[in-house]
Design a protein around this motif. Sequence first.
Motif, short mmCIF file in Angstrom:
data_model
loop_
_atom_site.label_atom_id
_atom_site.label_comp_id
_atom_site.label_asym_id
_atom_site.label_seq_id
_atom_site.Cartn_x
_atom_site.Cartn_y
_atom_site.Cartn_z
N LYS A 25 -15.90 52.73 52.91
CA LYS A 25 -16.44 51.38 52.69
C LYS A 25 -17.57 51.12 53.67
O LYS A 25 -17.43 51.34 54.86
CB LYS A 25 -15.35 50.32 52.90
CG LYS A 25 -14.56 50.01 51.67
CD LYS A 25 -13.80 48.72 51.81
CE LYS A 25 -12.43 48.96 52.36
NZ LYS A 25 -11.60 47.76 52.36
N LEU A 26 -18.68 50.64 53.16
CA LEU A 26 -19.82 50.30 54.00
C LEU A 26 -19.93 48.77 54.13
O LEU A 26 -20.16 48.25 55.20
CB LEU A 26 -21.10 50.86 53.40
CG LEU A 26 -22.39 50.59 54.14
CD1 LEU A 26 -22.34 51.24 55.52
CD2 LEU A 26 -23.58 51.11 53.35
N LYS A 27 -19.72 48.08 53.00
CA LYS A 27 -19.85 46.63 52.99
C LYS A 27 -18.89 46.04 51.97
O LYS A 27 -18.70 46.60 50.89
CB LYS A 27 -21.29 46.24 52.62
CG LYS A 27 -21.56 44.77 52.61
CD LYS A 27 -23.03 44.52 52.27
CE LYS A 27 -23.32 43.05 52.14
NZ LYS A 27 -24.70 42.81 51.70
N GLU A 28 -18.29 44.92 52.34
CA GLU A 28 -17.38 44.20 51.45
C GLU A 28 -17.89 42.77 51.36
O GLU A 28 -18.14 42.14 52.37
CB GLU A 28 -15.97 44.24 52.05
CG GLU A 28 -14.96 43.42 51.31
CD GLU A 28 -13.59 43.45 51.99
OE1 GLU A 28 -12.72 42.69 51.56
OE2 GLU A 28 -13.40 44.22 52.96
N THR A 29 -18.05 42.27 50.15
CA THR A 29 -18.43 40.87 49.96
C THR A 29 -17.22 40.16 49.38
O THR A 29 -16.77 40.46 48.28
CB THR A 29 -19.63 40.75 49.00
OG1 THR A 29 -20.71 41.52 49.53
CG2 THR A 29 -20.07 39.29 48.89
#
Length: 80
Positions: A25-29
Amino acid sequence: MSVGKSATDNAPKVTSYTYTDRGQKLKETKTNDNTVGYTYYLDGALKSTTERRRTAPRWSPPTPTPTTPTATRRRTSRRR
């Protein structure tokens, strides 16, 4: 990922993910528009996570309506 109250929910809560080339995972919105950033060591172990709040509100303030100048009355006094 999408979660709704039912299968036909018109406004489900959606969380989206961006991944690195290694599948991490790099980014979670999140559903509240907060974002979580992930960083990793070279060996792939999780180094840190940083959650940031959304910067702007979803709503925008009402736009001011132009005001029409009110008619001014002149007071005339009659002197006798």
